[in-house]
Motif scaffolding. Sequence first.
Motif, PDB file in Angstrom:
ATOM      1  N   ALA A  92      23.474 -47.937  54.185  1.00 22.84           N
ATOM      2  CA  ALA A  92      22.455 -48.827  53.102  1.00 22.84           C
ATOM      3  C   ALA A  92      23.569 -49.042  51.918  1.00 22.84           C
ATOM      4  CB  ALA A  92      21.390 -48.024  52.555  1.00 22.84           C
ATOM      5  N   GLY A  93      24.627 -48.260  51.598  1.00 24.57           N
ATOM      6  CA  GLY A  93      25.517 -48.507  50.637  1.00 24.57           C
ATOM      7  C   GLY A  93      24.690 -48.215  49.291  1.00 24.57           C
ATOM      8  N   LYS A  94      25.241 -49.124  48.300  1.00 23.46           N
ATOM      9  CA  LYS A  94      24.658 -49.014  46.739  1.00 23.46           C
ATOM     10  C   LYS A  94      23.224 -49.653  46.743  1.00 23.46           C
ATOM     11  CE  LYS A  94      29.077 -48.487  44.527  1.00 23.46           C
ATOM     12  NZ  LYS A  94      30.218 -48.755  45.324  1.00 23.46           N
ATOM     13  N   ASN A  95      23.043 -50.431  47.465  1.00 24.79           N
ATOM     14  CA  ASN A  95      21.855 -51.393  47.368  1.00 24.79           C
ATOM     15  C   ASN A  95      20.758 -50.947  48.427  1.00 24.79           C
ATOM     16  OD1 ASN A  95      19.853 -53.116  46.497  1.00 24.79           O
ATOM     17  ND2 ASN A  95      21.076 -55.040  47.310  1.00 24.79           N
ATOM     18  N   ALA A  96      20.337 -49.714  48.356  1.00 29.97           N
ATOM     19  CA  ALA A  96      19.499 -48.981  49.281  1.00 29.97           C
ATOM     20  C   ALA A  96      17.936 -49.854  49.160  1.00 29.97           C
ATOM     21  CB  ALA A  96      19.369 -47.681  49.030  1.00 29.97           C
ATOM     22  N   GLU A  97      17.621 -50.296  48.121  1.00 31.57           N
ATOM     23  CA  GLU A  97      16.461 -51.020  48.058  1.00 31.57           C
ATOM     24  C   GLU A  97      16.250 -52.244  48.791  1.00 31.57           C
ATOM     25  OE1 GLU A  97      13.740 -50.642  45.440  1.00 31.57           O
ATOM     26  OE2 GLU A  97      14.510 -48.526  45.320  1.00 31.57           O
ATOM     27  N   ALA A  98      17.579 -52.724  49.276  1.00 29.08           N
ATOM     28  CA  ALA A  98      17.647 -54.187  50.299  1.00 29.08           C
ATOM     29  C   ALA A  98      17.576 -53.651  51.557  1.00 29.08           C
ATOM     30  CB  ALA A  98      18.545 -55.115  49.621  1.00 29.08           C
ATOM     31  N   ALA A  99      17.715 -52.346  51.973  1.00 28.88           N
ATOM     32  CA  ALA A  99      17.900 -52.041  53.314  1.00 28.88           C
ATOM     33  C   ALA A  99      16.630 -52.111  54.003  1.00 28.88           C
ATOM     34  CB  ALA A  99      18.445 -50.549  53.486  1.00 28.88           C
ATOM     35  N   LYS A 155      22.540 -43.430  53.959  1.00 26.74           N
ATOM     36  CA  LYS A 155      23.210 -43.657  52.584  1.00 26.74           C
ATOM     37  C   LYS A 155      24.522 -44.265  52.708  1.00 26.74           C
ATOM     38  CE  LYS A 155      21.378 -39.162  50.774  1.00 26.74           C
ATOM     39  NZ  LYS A 155      21.728 -37.922  50.492  1.00 26.74           N
TER      40      LYS A 155
END
Length: 349
Positions: free
Chosen positions: A125-132, A122
């Motif tokens: 990946a930060g706020k944009n976890a979809e892009a991790a 978490k």
Amino acid sequence: MSEPVQTPQTKFAPRIFSGIQPSGGLTLGNYLGALKRFVQKQDEGIETIYCLVDMHAITVWQDPEKLRQQTREGAAAFIAAGIDPARSILFNQSQVSAHAELAWIFNCVARLGWMNRMTQFKDKAGKNAEAASLGLYAYPALMAADIMAYHATMVPVGEDQKQHLELTRDIAIKFNNDFGVDFFPVVEPLIEGAATRVMSLRDGTKKMSKSDPSDQSRINLTDTADMIAAKIRKAKTDPEPLPETVEGLKDRPDARNLVNIYAGLSDLTVDQVVAEFAGAQFGTFKPALADLAVAKLTPITTEMNRLMQDPAEIDRILGAGAERADTIAHPILEQVYDITGMIRSRRRG
Ligand code: AQP
């Protein structure tokens, strides 16, 4: 599935494994939380296996040429800090394929719900976890494989890695239970000492990290004496003098961090440091801390720079370490394939 099996620890000889990502230059946090304690364990005579985990590093983007450089620099830091490649096994992860192979098996043992609870994912990946990357999400299963490929029983780490080690235990226990075997040890985290969580010099509530965008937030093992002194001089503090007791550091994260660092570098307890500097202003404490940090880190930096003059020798050490590591990991992996029902009839060249 077979009945659960208890895993007695007695059948596993003490063996230590730990790693550091070559995802940037190493920091004082890596030194106090990891390297310094890796050396202590080696010197206690326990079998020690240490790894530059380059496959973990690529879970976030790494420039290939920089990754090579950082891996060599990491190896130089291990050796300069006191790791003896004749006594410890020192190598980079990608040279021993058992790590990746066992990680796949563990991907199939670990549950999504377990991974979803990992706070490091978490955070990173930060706020944009979809892009991790998928690799960043599966990171803890690879870490479990790193440790279990050697049947390691103890892992010296900083406080931040505690949750991942708990997951390693869960994976080992589930594998043993699923297959009705007593095959993997249940590993113990070794989280000891005054500075198991070194915090940022700019924000005492955030971990000191090699990937923090602010270079002022950390002391790098490659920093010069002047850079170290300047960073400590500018480190965030509060206006109060140092307290008379450790309790007085409560709710003062920046002050607490500098005292912890002093304790970690001097091998004193936090109580002893507080007693020594009770009532002192930061104008007195910071120069003392800077002198101590320079005295402890400069010999390491000098030795790292010397070793980095000969990258071919570093590569040779890593290759020899990888060969030794493979002789331990390969038979363990073959047993895992056997336990899980894979046919292994191909001859290895
Ligand atoms: N600030 C820290 N305090 C104490 N221990 C620390 N460690 C790292 N930072 C601190 C310990 O160093 C070992 C290796 O960590 P790593 O480099 O593999 O990964 P990390 O914990 O994610 O370290 P960074 O610096 O934060 O790396 P990036 O920025 O690439 O994510 C571990 O034992 C860790 O506890």
